[in-house]
Scaffold this motif. Structure first.
Motif, PDB file in Angstrom:
ATOM      1  N   ASP A 124       0.890  -1.321  -0.060  1.00 55.02           N
ATOM      2  CA  ASP A 124       0.046  -0.112   0.120  1.00 55.02           C
ATOM      3  C   ASP A 124       0.748   1.356   0.035  1.00 55.02           C
ATOM      4  OD1 ASP A 124      -2.179   1.688   0.342  1.00 55.02           O
ATOM      5  OD2 ASP A 124      -2.260   1.613   2.316  1.00 55.02           O
ATOM      6  N   GLY A 126       0.284   3.949   1.188  1.00 54.12           N
ATOM      7  CA  GLY A 126       0.302   4.867   2.380  1.00 54.12           C
ATOM      8  C   GLY A 126       1.472   4.103   3.438  1.00 54.12           C
ATOM      9  N   GLN A 127       1.817   3.043   3.252  1.00 56.02           N
ATOM     10  CA  GLN A 127       2.834   2.502   4.030  1.00 56.02           C
ATOM     11  C   GLN A 127       4.036   3.457   3.799  1.00 56.02           C
ATOM     12  OE1 GLN A 127       3.096  -0.060   6.408  1.00 56.02           O
ATOM     13  NE2 GLN A 127       0.873   0.429   6.329  1.00 56.02           N
ATOM     14  N   ALA A 130       3.561   7.110   5.186  1.00 55.92           N
ATOM     15  CA  ALA A 130       3.769   7.143   6.407  1.00 55.92           C
ATOM     16  C   ALA A 130       5.191   7.246   6.995  1.00 55.92           C
ATOM     17  CB  ALA A 130       2.788   6.089   7.185  1.00 55.92           C
ATOM     18  N   SER A 133       6.663  10.532   6.075  1.00 59.58           N
ATOM     19  CA  SER A 133       6.110  11.699   6.933  1.00 59.58           C
ATOM     20  C   SER A 133       6.814  11.765   8.333  1.00 59.58           C
ATOM     21  CB  SER A 133       4.543  11.540   7.193  1.00 59.58           C
ATOM     22  OG  SER A 133       4.298  10.408   8.163  1.00 59.58           O
ATOM     23  N   LEU A 134       7.339  10.536   8.661  1.00 61.30           N
ATOM     24  CA  LEU A 134       8.249  10.420   9.904  1.00 61.30           C
ATOM     25  C   LEU A 134       9.571  10.784   9.743  1.00 61.30           C
ATOM     26  CD1 LEU A 134       6.910   6.771  11.088  1.00 61.30           C
ATOM     27  CD2 LEU A 134       6.485   8.934  12.535  1.00 61.30           C
ATOM     28  N   VAL A 145      10.366  -0.662   5.854  1.00 64.39           N
ATOM     29  CA  VAL A 145       8.677  -0.492   5.626  1.00 64.39           C
ATOM     30  C   VAL A 145       8.332  -1.324   4.509  1.00 64.39           C
ATOM     31  CG1 VAL A 145       6.670   0.957   5.447  1.00 64.39           C
ATOM     32  CG2 VAL A 145       8.630   1.509   7.209  1.00 64.39           C
ATOM     33  N   GLN A 149       7.450  -6.110   3.895  1.00 70.07           N
ATOM     34  CA  GLN A 149       6.094  -6.277   3.603  1.00 70.07           C
ATOM     35  C   GLN A 149       5.925  -7.046   2.255  1.00 70.07           C
ATOM     36  OE1 GLN A 149       2.960  -3.533   4.894  1.00 70.07           O
ATOM     37  NE2 GLN A 149       4.479  -2.225   5.622  1.00 70.07           N
ATOM     38  N   LYS A 152       6.796 -10.804   1.613  1.00 67.66           N
ATOM     39  CA  LYS A 152       5.231 -11.836   1.904  1.00 67.66           C
ATOM     40  C   LYS A 152       4.790 -11.967   0.457  1.00 67.66           C
ATOM     41  CE  LYS A 152       4.827 -11.093   6.765  1.00 67.66           C
ATOM     42  NZ  LYS A 152       3.877 -10.680   7.936  1.00 67.66           N
TER      43      LYS A 152
ATOM     44  N   MET B  86       2.494  13.594  10.955  1.00 68.28           N
ATOM     45  CA  MET B  86       1.161  13.373  10.011  1.00 68.28           C
ATOM     46  C   MET B  86       0.329  12.055  10.395  1.00 68.28           C
ATOM     47  SD  MET B  86       0.838  13.825   6.004  1.00 68.28           S
ATOM     48  CE  MET B  86      -0.401  14.561   5.387  1.00 68.28           C
ATOM     49  N   PHE B  88      -3.081   9.898   9.088  1.00 65.65           N
ATOM     50  CA  PHE B  88      -3.584   9.933   7.673  1.00 65.65           C
ATOM     51  C   PHE B  88      -5.116   9.305   7.963  1.00 65.65           C
ATOM     52  CE2 PHE B  88       0.666   9.361   7.380  1.00 65.65           C
ATOM     53  CZ  PHE B  88       0.888   9.809   5.807  1.00 65.65           C
ATOM     54  N   ASN B  92      -2.429   4.039   8.130  1.00 68.32           N
ATOM     55  CA  ASN B  92      -0.867   3.511   7.736  1.00 68.32           C
ATOM     56  C   ASN B  92      -0.015   2.960   8.782  1.00 68.32           C
ATOM     57  OD1 ASN B  92      -2.167   4.172   5.212  1.00 68.32           O
ATOM     58  ND2 ASN B  92      -1.058   6.284   5.041  1.00 68.32           N
ATOM     59  N   VAL B  93      -0.658   2.459   9.863  1.00 70.09           N
ATOM     60  CA  VAL B  93       0.481   2.003  10.810  1.00 70.09           C
ATOM     61  C   VAL B  93       0.988   0.484  10.066  1.00 70.09           C
ATOM     62  CG1 VAL B  93      -1.036   2.339  12.852  1.00 70.09           C
ATOM     63  CG2 VAL B  93      -1.481   0.119  11.803  1.00 70.09           C
ATOM     64  N   PHE B  94       2.249   0.268  10.731  1.00 76.41           N
ATOM     65  CA  PHE B  94       2.992  -0.738  10.032  1.00 76.41           C
ATOM     66  C   PHE B  94       2.605  -2.071  10.233  1.00 76.41           C
ATOM     67  CE2 PHE B  94       6.288   2.844  10.121  1.00 76.41           C
ATOM     68  CZ  PHE B  94       5.751   3.673   9.166  1.00 76.41           C
ATOM     69  N   PRO B  95       2.171  -2.756   9.625  1.00 75.95           N
ATOM     70  CA  PRO B  95       1.627  -4.201  10.099  1.00 75.95           C
ATOM     71  C   PRO B  95       2.523  -5.238  10.440  1.00 75.95           C
ATOM     72  CG  PRO B  95       1.445  -3.968   7.584  1.00 75.95           C
ATOM     73  CD  PRO B  95       1.965  -2.663   8.091  1.00 75.95           C
ATOM     74  N   HIS B  96       3.723  -5.101  10.008  1.00 79.56           N
ATOM     75  CA  HIS B  96       4.706  -6.037  10.522  1.00 79.56           C
ATOM     76  C   HIS B  96       5.662  -5.813  11.688  1.00 79.56           C
ATOM     77  CE1 HIS B  96       6.541  -2.846   8.211  1.00 79.56           C
ATOM     78  NE2 HIS B  96       7.990  -3.216   8.252  1.00 79.56           N
ATOM     79  N   MET B  97       5.181  -4.708  12.287  1.00 77.39           N
ATOM     80  CA  MET B  97       5.811  -4.230  13.537  1.00 77.39           C
ATOM     81  C   MET B  97       4.718  -4.567  14.710  1.00 77.39           C
ATOM     82  SD  MET B  97       7.906  -0.897  12.283  1.00 77.39           S
ATOM     83  CE  MET B  97       8.724  -0.946  10.767  1.00 77.39           C
ATOM     84  N   ARG B 140      -2.957  -5.935  13.602  1.00 73.02           N
ATOM     85  CA  ARG B 140      -4.106  -6.592  12.943  1.00 73.02           C
ATOM     86  C   ARG B 140      -4.862  -6.780  14.069  1.00 73.02           C
ATOM     87  NH1 ARG B 140      -0.345 -10.340  13.486  1.00 73.02           N
ATOM     88  NH2 ARG B 140      -0.835 -12.385  14.661  1.00 73.02           N
ATOM     89  N   ARG B 154       2.605   7.449  17.189  1.00 69.27           N
ATOM     90  CA  ARG B 154       3.637   7.058  16.198  1.00 69.27           C
ATOM     91  C   ARG B 154       4.395   8.368  15.856  1.00 69.27           C
ATOM     92  NH1 ARG B 154       3.047   3.939  10.799  1.00 69.27           N
ATOM     93  NH2 ARG B 154       1.801   5.819  10.289  1.00 69.27           N
ATOM     94  N   ALA B 155       3.445   9.318  15.569  1.00 67.17           N
ATOM     95  CA  ALA B 155       4.023  10.655  14.947  1.00 67.17           C
ATOM     96  C   ALA B 155       4.241  11.517  16.011  1.00 67.17           C
ATOM     97  CB  ALA B 155       2.870  11.455  14.255  1.00 67.17           C
TER      98      ALA B 155
END
Lengths: 227, 245
Positions: A124, A126-127, A130, A133-134, A145, A149, A152, B86, B88, B92-97, B140, B154-155
Protein backbone atom coordinates in the motif's frame (compact mmCIF):
# COMPACT_ATOMS: atom_id res chain seq x y z
CA UNK A 1 2.00 -53.69 -25.61
CA UNK A 2 0.08 -54.53 -22.49
CA UNK A 3 0.15 -52.84 -19.14
CA UNK A 4 2.05 -55.79 -17.66
CA UNK A 5 4.84 -55.56 -20.19
CA UNK A 6 5.07 -51.82 -19.65
CA UNK A 7 5.40 -52.33 -15.91
CA UNK A 8 7.91 -55.14 -16.41
CA UNK A 9 9.95 -52.95 -18.75
CA UNK A 10 9.89 -50.06 -16.30
CA UNK A 11 11.19 -52.34 -13.54
CA UNK A 12 13.86 -53.67 -15.90
CA UNK A 13 14.95 -50.17 -16.91
CA UNK A 14 15.02 -48.95 -13.34
CA UNK A 15 17.04 -51.90 -12.07
CA UNK A 16 19.73 -51.20 -14.68
CA UNK A 17 19.66 -47.46 -15.12
CA UNK A 18 18.24 -46.14 -11.85
CA UNK A 19 21.38 -44.15 -11.18
CA UNK A 20 21.18 -42.43 -14.55
CA UNK A 21 17.73 -41.12 -13.63
CA UNK A 22 17.80 -40.75 -9.88
CA UNK A 23 21.37 -39.72 -9.22
CA UNK A 24 22.76 -38.04 -12.29
CA UNK A 25 19.51 -36.82 -13.82
CA UNK A 26 17.88 -35.55 -10.65
CA UNK A 27 21.03 -33.93 -9.28
CA UNK A 28 21.81 -32.10 -12.50
CA UNK A 29 18.21 -30.96 -12.93
CA UNK A 30 18.10 -29.73 -9.34
CA UNK A 31 21.54 -28.12 -9.56
CA UNK A 32 20.64 -26.33 -12.79
CA UNK A 33 17.35 -25.15 -11.28
CA UNK A 34 18.94 -24.01 -8.01
CA UNK A 35 21.68 -22.08 -9.83
CA UNK A 36 19.07 -20.49 -12.05
CA UNK A 37 16.81 -19.46 -9.19
CA UNK A 38 19.64 -18.21 -6.95
CA UNK A 39 21.36 -16.09 -9.59
CA UNK A 40 18.01 -15.22 -11.15
CA UNK A 41 16.92 -13.79 -7.79
CA UNK A 42 20.08 -11.68 -7.47
CA UNK A 43 19.98 -10.29 -11.01
CA UNK A 44 16.19 -10.08 -10.91
CA UNK A 45 16.41 -7.86 -7.81
CA UNK A 46 18.90 -5.59 -9.55
CA UNK A 47 16.67 -5.37 -12.61
CA UNK A 48 13.64 -4.61 -10.42
CA UNK A 49 15.54 -1.77 -8.74
CA UNK A 50 16.58 -0.43 -12.13
CA UNK A 51 12.99 -0.67 -13.34
CA UNK A 52 11.86 1.47 -10.40
CA UNK A 53 14.66 4.01 -10.63
CA UNK A 54 14.06 7.59 -11.65
CA UNK A 55 16.27 7.30 -14.72
CA UNK A 56 14.07 6.92 -17.74
CA UNK A 57 16.75 5.34 -19.93
CA UNK A 58 17.47 2.67 -17.33
CA UNK A 59 13.78 1.86 -16.97
CA UNK A 60 13.43 1.68 -20.75
CA UNK A 61 16.36 -0.71 -21.09
CA UNK A 62 14.97 -3.06 -18.45
CA UNK A 63 11.51 -2.97 -19.97
CA UNK A 64 12.94 -3.80 -23.40
CA UNK A 65 14.99 -6.66 -21.94
CA UNK A 66 12.05 -8.15 -20.04
CA UNK A 67 9.76 -7.88 -23.05
CA UNK A 68 12.37 -9.52 -25.25
CA UNK A 69 12.84 -12.42 -22.85
CA UNK A 70 9.11 -12.89 -22.41
CA UNK A 71 8.46 -12.61 -26.12
CA UNK A 72 10.89 -15.21 -27.41
CA UNK A 73 10.92 -18.99 -26.82
CA UNK A 74 13.10 -20.32 -24.05
CA UNK A 75 14.61 -22.87 -26.42
CA UNK A 76 15.73 -20.06 -28.71
CA UNK A 77 17.35 -18.30 -25.74
CA UNK A 78 19.15 -21.50 -24.82
CA UNK A 79 20.50 -21.78 -28.35
CA UNK A 80 21.71 -18.20 -28.16
CA UNK A 81 23.40 -18.97 -24.85
CA UNK A 82 24.90 -22.15 -26.24
CA UNK A 83 26.45 -20.41 -29.25
CA UNK A 84 27.08 -16.90 -28.00
CA UNK A 85 28.32 -17.24 -24.42
CA UNK A 86 31.49 -19.22 -25.30
CA UNK A 87 32.18 -16.71 -28.09
CA UNK A 88 31.74 -13.72 -25.81
CA UNK A 89 33.91 -15.04 -23.02
CA UNK A 90 36.37 -17.44 -24.65
CA UNK A 91 38.87 -16.87 -21.86
CA UNK A 92 36.51 -18.40 -19.31
CA UNK A 93 36.41 -21.63 -21.24
CA UNK A 94 32.77 -22.17 -20.38
CA UNK A 95 31.41 -25.57 -21.27
CA UNK A 96 27.95 -26.46 -22.41
CA UNK A 97 26.55 -26.73 -18.90
CA UNK A 98 27.77 -23.28 -17.88
CA UNK A 99 26.61 -21.67 -21.13
CA UNK A 100 23.16 -23.15 -20.71
CA UNK A 101 23.10 -22.09 -17.05
CA UNK A 102 23.92 -18.51 -18.08
CA UNK A 103 21.06 -18.54 -20.58
CA UNK A 104 18.66 -19.91 -17.95
CA UNK A 105 19.76 -17.28 -15.43
CA UNK A 106 19.20 -14.49 -17.94
CA UNK A 107 15.75 -15.84 -18.71
CA UNK A 108 14.80 -16.29 -15.07
CA UNK A 109 16.10 -12.89 -13.97
CA UNK A 110 13.62 -11.24 -16.33
CA UNK A 111 10.70 -13.11 -14.79
CA UNK A 112 11.99 -12.69 -11.23
CA UNK A 113 12.40 -8.94 -11.74
CA UNK A 114 8.69 -8.72 -12.55
CA UNK A 115 7.84 -10.81 -9.47
CA UNK A 116 9.88 -8.51 -7.23
CA UNK A 117 8.65 -5.30 -8.81
CA UNK A 118 5.00 -6.29 -8.54
CA UNK A 119 5.58 -7.53 -4.98
CA UNK A 120 7.00 -4.16 -3.99
CA UNK A 121 4.33 -2.18 -5.79
CA UNK A 122 1.59 -4.26 -4.17
CA UNK A 123 2.51 -2.75 -0.80
CA UNK A 124 0.00 0.00 0.00
CA UNK A 125 1.32 3.42 -1.01
CA UNK A 126 0.18 4.76 2.36
CA UNK A 127 2.88 2.71 4.06
CA UNK A 128 5.62 4.56 2.22
CA UNK A 129 3.93 7.91 2.85
CA UNK A 130 3.66 7.22 6.57
CA UNK A 131 7.36 6.32 6.73
CA UNK A 132 8.40 9.41 4.75
CA UNK A 133 6.17 11.62 6.93
CA UNK A 134 8.16 10.44 9.96
CA UNK A 135 11.33 11.68 8.28
CA UNK A 136 12.71 8.41 6.94
CA UNK A 137 14.73 8.69 3.74
CA UNK A 138 13.73 6.84 0.60
CA UNK A 139 16.26 4.07 1.28
CA UNK A 140 15.24 3.73 4.95
CA UNK A 141 11.59 3.54 3.91
CA UNK A 142 12.43 0.80 1.44
CA UNK A 143 14.50 -1.20 3.91
CA UNK A 144 12.39 -0.86 7.04
CA UNK A 145 8.84 -0.57 5.77
CA UNK A 146 8.35 -1.59 2.13
CA UNK A 147 10.65 -4.59 1.64
CA UNK A 148 9.68 -6.46 4.84
CA UNK A 149 6.07 -6.34 3.64
CA UNK A 150 6.91 -7.03 0.00
CA UNK A 151 8.80 -10.21 0.93
CA UNK A 152 5.49 -11.81 1.85
CA UNK A 153 4.26 -11.22 -1.69
CA UNK A 154 7.54 -12.15 -3.31
CA UNK A 155 8.64 -15.41 -1.64
CA UNK A 156 5.67 -17.59 -2.63
CA UNK A 157 5.86 -16.36 -6.23
CA UNK A 158 9.59 -17.03 -6.21
CA UNK A 159 8.86 -20.60 -5.07
CA UNK A 160 6.51 -21.04 -8.00
CA UNK A 161 9.23 -19.73 -10.29
CA UNK A 162 11.46 -22.50 -8.91
CA UNK A 163 8.83 -25.10 -9.84
CA UNK A 164 8.55 -23.64 -13.33
CA UNK A 165 12.31 -23.63 -13.76
CA UNK A 166 12.57 -27.31 -12.80
CA UNK A 167 10.24 -28.14 -15.65
CA UNK A 168 11.86 -25.73 -18.07
CA UNK A 169 15.36 -27.09 -17.53
CA UNK A 170 14.12 -30.11 -19.52
CA UNK A 171 14.72 -27.97 -22.60
CA UNK A 172 18.41 -28.01 -21.72
CA UNK A 173 18.44 -31.71 -22.70
CA UNK A 174 18.58 -30.46 -26.27
CA UNK A 175 22.26 -29.83 -25.48
CA UNK A 176 22.78 -33.06 -23.54
CA UNK A 177 23.69 -31.45 -20.23
CA UNK A 178 22.90 -34.62 -18.28
CA UNK A 179 19.63 -33.52 -16.67
CA UNK A 180 16.58 -35.75 -16.23
CA UNK A 181 15.41 -35.30 -19.78
CA UNK A 182 18.90 -36.13 -21.04
CA UNK A 183 18.67 -39.30 -18.95
CA UNK A 184 15.50 -40.14 -20.87
CA UNK A 185 17.24 -39.58 -24.21
CA UNK A 186 20.20 -41.69 -23.15
CA UNK A 187 18.20 -44.64 -21.81
CA UNK A 188 15.81 -44.56 -24.74
CA UNK A 189 18.78 -44.68 -27.08
CA UNK A 190 20.18 -47.76 -25.41
CA UNK A 191 16.97 -49.69 -24.70
CA UNK A 192 14.64 -48.45 -27.45
CA UNK A 193 11.96 -48.30 -24.75
CA UNK A 194 10.81 -44.71 -25.27
CA UNK A 195 7.40 -44.92 -23.65
CA UNK A 196 8.60 -46.57 -20.44
CA UNK A 197 11.52 -44.16 -20.08
CA UNK A 198 9.19 -41.23 -20.52
CA UNK A 199 6.90 -42.52 -17.78
CA UNK A 200 9.83 -42.83 -15.39
CA UNK A 201 11.06 -39.31 -16.12
CA UNK A 202 7.55 -37.92 -15.92
CA UNK A 203 6.97 -39.47 -12.50
CA UNK A 204 10.27 -38.10 -11.19
CA UNK A 205 9.51 -34.58 -12.49
CA UNK A 206 6.08 -34.77 -10.91
CA UNK A 207 7.41 -35.92 -7.53
CA UNK A 208 10.01 -33.13 -7.53
CA UNK A 209 7.60 -30.33 -8.41
CA UNK A 210 4.75 -31.69 -6.28
CA UNK A 211 6.93 -31.90 -3.15
CA UNK A 212 8.30 -28.43 -3.79
CA UNK A 213 4.82 -26.97 -4.29
CA UNK A 214 3.67 -28.54 -1.02
CA UNK A 215 6.69 -27.12 0.79
CA UNK A 216 5.95 -23.69 -0.61
CA UNK A 217 2.33 -24.09 0.47
CA UNK A 218 3.38 -24.82 4.06
CA UNK A 219 5.70 -21.84 4.03
CA UNK A 220 3.02 -19.58 2.57
CA UNK A 221 0.57 -20.53 5.32
CA UNK A 222 3.21 -19.75 7.93
CA UNK A 223 3.73 -16.30 6.38
CA UNK A 224 0.00 -15.69 6.41
CA UNK A 225 -0.24 -16.58 10.09
CA UNK A 226 2.22 -13.85 11.04
CA UNK A 227 0.18 -11.35 9.09
CA UNK B 1 -1.35 30.69 20.52
CA UNK B 2 1.57 33.03 19.81
CA UNK B 3 2.32 35.49 17.03
CA UNK B 4 5.16 33.40 15.67
CA UNK B 5 4.36 31.99 12.25
CA UNK B 6 5.28 28.29 12.17
CA UNK B 7 4.15 27.38 8.68
CA UNK B 8 3.36 29.70 5.83
CA UNK B 9 2.36 29.06 2.25
CA UNK B 10 2.56 31.68 -0.47
CA UNK B 11 0.66 31.37 -3.75
CA UNK B 12 0.73 27.59 -3.56
CA UNK B 13 -0.37 25.89 -6.75
CA UNK B 14 -0.72 22.25 -7.65
CA UNK B 15 -2.38 20.46 -10.51
CA UNK B 16 -2.88 16.82 -11.38
CA UNK B 17 -2.88 16.60 -15.14
CA UNK B 18 -5.29 19.25 -16.35
CA UNK B 19 -7.05 19.62 -12.99
CA UNK B 20 -5.92 22.61 -10.96
CA UNK B 21 -6.31 21.37 -7.40
CA UNK B 22 -4.68 24.36 -5.70
CA UNK B 23 -4.99 27.77 -7.32
CA UNK B 24 -2.67 29.93 -5.26
CA UNK B 25 -3.20 29.29 -1.56
CA UNK B 26 -1.82 31.68 1.09
CA UNK B 27 -2.04 30.46 4.65
CA UNK B 28 -0.23 31.24 7.87
CA UNK B 29 -0.26 28.82 10.77
CA UNK B 30 0.84 30.27 14.09
CA UNK B 31 2.72 28.50 16.83
CA UNK B 32 0.23 26.80 19.15
CA UNK B 33 -2.71 27.41 16.84
CA UNK B 34 -5.33 24.80 16.06
CA UNK B 35 -6.40 25.30 12.48
CA UNK B 36 -9.27 23.35 10.96
CA UNK B 37 -9.81 23.06 7.23
CA UNK B 38 -13.28 22.22 5.99
CA UNK B 39 -14.87 22.12 2.59
CA UNK B 40 -16.36 19.87 -0.08
CA UNK B 41 -14.54 16.79 -1.38
CA UNK B 42 -12.19 17.56 -4.22
CA UNK B 43 -11.78 21.11 -3.00
CA UNK B 44 -8.05 20.69 -2.37
CA UNK B 45 -8.01 20.32 1.44
CA UNK B 46 -5.99 17.10 1.59
CA UNK B 47 -3.70 18.14 -1.23
CA UNK B 48 -2.98 21.39 0.60
CA UNK B 49 -2.18 19.52 3.81
CA UNK B 50 0.07 17.06 1.95
CA UNK B 51 1.91 19.97 0.36
CA UNK B 52 2.89 21.24 3.80
CA UNK B 53 5.25 18.30 4.41
CA UNK B 54 5.90 17.87 0.69
CA UNK B 55 4.31 14.45 0.39
CA UNK B 56 2.83 16.28 -2.55
CA UNK B 57 5.31 18.48 -4.41
CA UNK B 58 3.69 21.85 -5.19
CA UNK B 59 3.96 23.11 -8.77
CA UNK B 60 4.42 26.71 -7.71
CA UNK B 61 4.57 28.98 -4.70
CA UNK B 62 6.39 28.54 -1.41
CA UNK B 63 6.10 26.40 1.67
CA UNK B 64 7.93 28.08 4.53
CA UNK B 65 8.45 26.08 7.71
CA UNK B 66 10.14 27.69 10.71
CA UNK B 67 11.47 30.46 8.51
CA UNK B 68 12.94 28.19 5.86
CA UNK B 69 11.57 27.73 2.36
CA UNK B 70 11.47 23.94 2.15
CA UNK B 71 10.21 23.35 -1.38
CA UNK B 72 13.48 24.10 -3.13
CA UNK B 73 16.53 22.17 -4.18
CA UNK B 74 19.21 21.59 -1.59
CA UNK B 75 16.83 21.46 1.38
CA UNK B 76 16.95 18.28 3.46
CA UNK B 77 13.22 17.62 3.37
CA UNK B 78 13.56 14.49 5.53
CA UNK B 79 14.96 16.58 8.37
CA UNK B 80 11.99 18.96 8.22
CA UNK B 81 9.49 16.12 7.97
CA UNK B 82 10.81 14.85 11.31
CA UNK B 83 9.36 17.99 12.86
CA UNK B 84 5.98 17.62 11.15
CA UNK B 85 3.90 14.71 12.37
CA UNK B 86 1.20 13.43 10.07
CA UNK B 87 -1.87 11.30 10.68
CA UNK B 88 -3.67 9.75 7.74
CA UNK B 89 -7.26 8.85 7.00
CA UNK B 90 -6.34 5.18 6.60
CA UNK B 91 -4.03 5.03 9.64
CA UNK B 92 -1.10 3.50 7.71
CA UNK B 93 0.27 1.79 10.81
CA UNK B 94 3.05 -0.66 9.99
CA UNK B 95 1.50 -4.16 10.03
CA UNK B 96 4.82 -6.00 10.30
CA UNK B 97 5.81 -4.27 13.54
CA UNK B 98 4.37 -4.56 17.02
CA UNK B 99 2.56 -1.58 18.48
CA UNK B 100 5.68 -0.59 20.39
CA UNK B 101 7.96 -1.05 17.36
CA UNK B 102 5.63 1.17 15.34
CA UNK B 103 6.42 3.94 17.81
CA UNK B 104 10.12 3.35 18.44
CA UNK B 105 11.24 2.59 14.87
CA UNK B 106 11.61 6.15 13.58
CA UNK B 107 13.18 7.81 16.66
CA UNK B 108 15.75 5.00 16.98
CA UNK B 109 16.50 4.74 13.26
CA UNK B 110 16.88 8.49 12.93
CA UNK B 111 19.09 8.59 16.03
CA UNK B 112 16.83 10.88 18.00
CA UNK B 113 16.77 8.44 20.87
CA UNK B 114 18.45 5.28 22.09
CA UNK B 115 16.39 2.11 22.02
CA UNK B 116 15.86 2.23 25.78
CA UNK B 117 14.78 5.88 25.73
CA UNK B 118 12.43 5.26 22.83
CA UNK B 119 10.84 2.29 24.58
CA UNK B 120 10.35 4.28 27.74
CA UNK B 121 8.73 7.04 25.71
CA UNK B 122 6.54 4.51 23.88
CA UNK B 123 5.22 3.21 27.19
CA UNK B 124 4.29 6.67 28.38
CA UNK B 125 2.69 7.60 25.04
CA UNK B 126 0.73 4.37 24.93
CA UNK B 127 -0.59 4.80 28.43
CA UNK B 128 -1.60 8.34 27.51
CA UNK B 129 -3.92 7.01 24.79
CA UNK B 130 -5.00 3.90 26.69
CA UNK B 131 -3.16 1.35 24.56
CA UNK B 132 -0.48 0.18 26.99
CA UNK B 133 -1.96 -3.32 27.21
CA UNK B 134 -1.55 -3.64 23.41
CA UNK B 135 2.16 -2.83 23.51
CA UNK B 136 3.36 -6.17 22.14
CA UNK B 137 0.41 -6.90 19.86
CA UNK B 138 0.52 -6.55 16.10
CA UNK B 139 -1.77 -3.89 14.60
CA UNK B 140 -4.05 -6.50 12.98
CA UNK B 141 -5.48 -7.12 16.46
CA UNK B 142 -6.43 -3.46 16.89
CA UNK B 143 -9.73 -1.80 16.03
CA UNK B 144 -9.82 1.17 13.69
CA UNK B 145 -9.93 3.62 16.55
CA UNK B 146 -7.00 1.93 18.27
CA UNK B 147 -4.98 1.94 15.04
CA UNK B 148 -5.59 5.66 14.64
CA UNK B 149 -4.58 6.35 18.24
CA UNK B 150 -1.41 4.34 17.58
CA UNK B 151 -0.78 6.37 14.41
CA UNK B 152 -1.08 9.56 16.43
CA UNK B 153 1.43 8.53 19.10
CA UNK B 154 3.75 7.14 16.42
CA UNK B 155 3.91 10.66 14.99
CA UNK B 156 4.24 12.20 18.46
CA UNK B 157 7.24 9.99 19.23
CA UNK B 158 9.28 12.15 16.86
CA UNK B 159 8.39 15.12 19.07
CA UNK B 160 7.17 17.23 16.14
CA UNK B 161 6.53 20.96 16.22
CA UNK B 162 3.26 20.59 14.34
CA UNK B 163 0.73 17.81 13.78
CA UNK B 164 -1.08 17.46 10.47
CA UNK B 165 -4.31 15.46 10.50
CA UNK B 166 -5.77 14.34 7.17
CA UNK B 167 -9.40 13.41 7.86
CA UNK B 168 -8.38 11.32 10.86
CA UNK B 169 -11.88 10.04 11.62
CA UNK B 170 -13.31 9.58 8.11
CA UNK B 171 -12.47 5.88 7.89
CA UNK B 172 -13.70 5.05 11.39
CA UNK B 173 -16.88 3.38 12.56
CA UNK B 174 -19.09 6.01 14.23
CA UNK B 175 -18.58 4.61 17.73
CA UNK B 176 -14.81 4.98 17.42
CA UNK B 177 -14.75 8.59 16.31
CA UNK B 178 -15.01 9.89 19.86
CA UNK B 179 -11.92 8.13 21.23
CA UNK B 180 -9.75 9.51 18.43
CA UNK B 181 -11.14 13.02 18.69
CA UNK B 182 -10.50 13.08 22.43
CA UNK B 183 -6.82 12.32 21.84
CA UNK B 184 -6.61 15.17 19.33
CA UNK B 185 -8.51 17.44 21.70
CA UNK B 186 -6.03 16.81 24.51
CA UNK B 187 -3.11 17.50 22.15
CA UNK B 188 -4.61 20.85 21.21
CA UNK B 189 -5.15 21.65 24.88
CA UNK B 190 -1.47 21.00 25.54
CA UNK B 191 -0.65 23.66 23.00
CA UNK B 192 0.43 21.50 20.07
CA UNK B 193 0.22 23.36 16.76
CA UNK B 194 -2.37 21.46 14.77
CA UNK B 195 -3.72 21.55 11.24
CA UNK B 196 -6.69 19.27 10.80
CA UNK B 197 -8.67 18.53 7.67
CA UNK B 198 -12.02 17.29 8.87
CA UNK B 199 -15.67 16.72 8.13
CA UNK B 200 -16.54 16.83 11.83
CA UNK B 201 -18.03 20.32 12.02
CA UNK B 202 -18.85 20.05 15.70
CA UNK B 203 -15.29 19.11 16.50
CA UNK B 204 -13.86 21.88 14.33
CA UNK B 205 -16.05 24.37 16.17
CA UNK B 206 -15.06 23.02 19.56
CA UNK B 207 -11.27 22.70 19.31
CA UNK B 208 -10.05 25.00 16.57
CA UNK B 209 -8.95 28.61 16.90
CA UNK B 210 -9.66 29.28 13.26
CA UNK B 211 -11.47 27.54 10.42
CA UNK B 212 -10.56 27.72 6.75
CA UNK B 213 -13.25 26.96 4.23
CA UNK B 214 -11.65 25.63 1.08
CA UNK B 215 -13.37 24.95 -2.22
CA UNK B 216 -12.27 24.72 -5.84
CA UNK B 217 -8.63 25.08 -4.91
CA UNK B 218 -8.89 28.36 -3.07
CA UNK B 219 -9.62 29.57 0.42
CA UNK B 220 -13.11 30.93 0.09
CA UNK B 221 -13.51 32.17 3.63
CA UNK B 222 -11.83 31.95 7.01
CA UNK B 223 -12.45 33.07 10.51
CA UNK B 224 -13.14 32.14 14.11
CA UNK B 225 -15.28 28.98 14.34
CA UNK B 226 -18.40 30.71 15.62
CA UNK B 227 -18.26 33.48 13.04
CA UNK B 228 -17.58 31.20 10.10
CA UNK B 229 -20.04 28.44 10.94
CA UNK B 230 -22.89 30.62 12.19
CA UNK B 231 -22.53 33.73 10.06
CA UNK B 232 -20.82 32.76 6.80
CA UNK B 233 -20.42 35.63 4.38
CA UNK B 234 -19.65 33.92 1.11
CA UNK B 235 -22.38 32.26 -0.94
CA UNK B 236 -20.23 29.17 -1.51
CA UNK B 237 -19.76 28.74 2.25
CA UNK B 238 -23.46 29.16 2.98
CA UNK B 239 -24.26 26.57 0.34
CA UNK B 240 -21.79 24.05 1.78
CA UNK B 241 -22.78 24.58 5.40
CA UNK B 242 -26.48 24.26 4.59
CA UNK B 243 -25.71 20.76 3.30
CA UNK B 244 -23.59 19.52 6.20
CA UNK B 245 -24.95 21.19 9.31
Amino acid sequence: MTLTTVIQNIIKIMSRYWDVFLIKGVSITLALSAITVAFGAVFGSLLALMKMSRFKVLRGLVTAFVEFIRGTPMLLQLYVGYFIVPLLFPALGLGTFASIAVALVINSSAYVSEIIRSGIQAVDAGQGEAARSLGLSKAQTMGKVILPQAVKNILPALGNEFVTIIKETSLASTFFVGDLMTAYLTVKGVTYLAFESLIIVGVIYFVLTFCLSKLIGVYERRLKQSD
Amino acid sequence: MTDTVLIETKALTKSFGSVNVLKGVDVQVHQGEALAIIGPSGGGKSTFLRCLNLLEQPDGGEVIFEGQKINQKGVDVDAYRQKMGMVFQHFNVFPHMTVQENITMAPVLLKKKTKAEAEKQAVSLLSRVGLLDKKDEYPRKLSGGQKQRLAIVRALAMEPDVMLFDEPTSALDPEMVGEVLSVIRSLVKQGMTTVIVTHEMGFAREVSDRILFMADGTIVEQGAPGALLDHPKEKRTVEFLSKVL
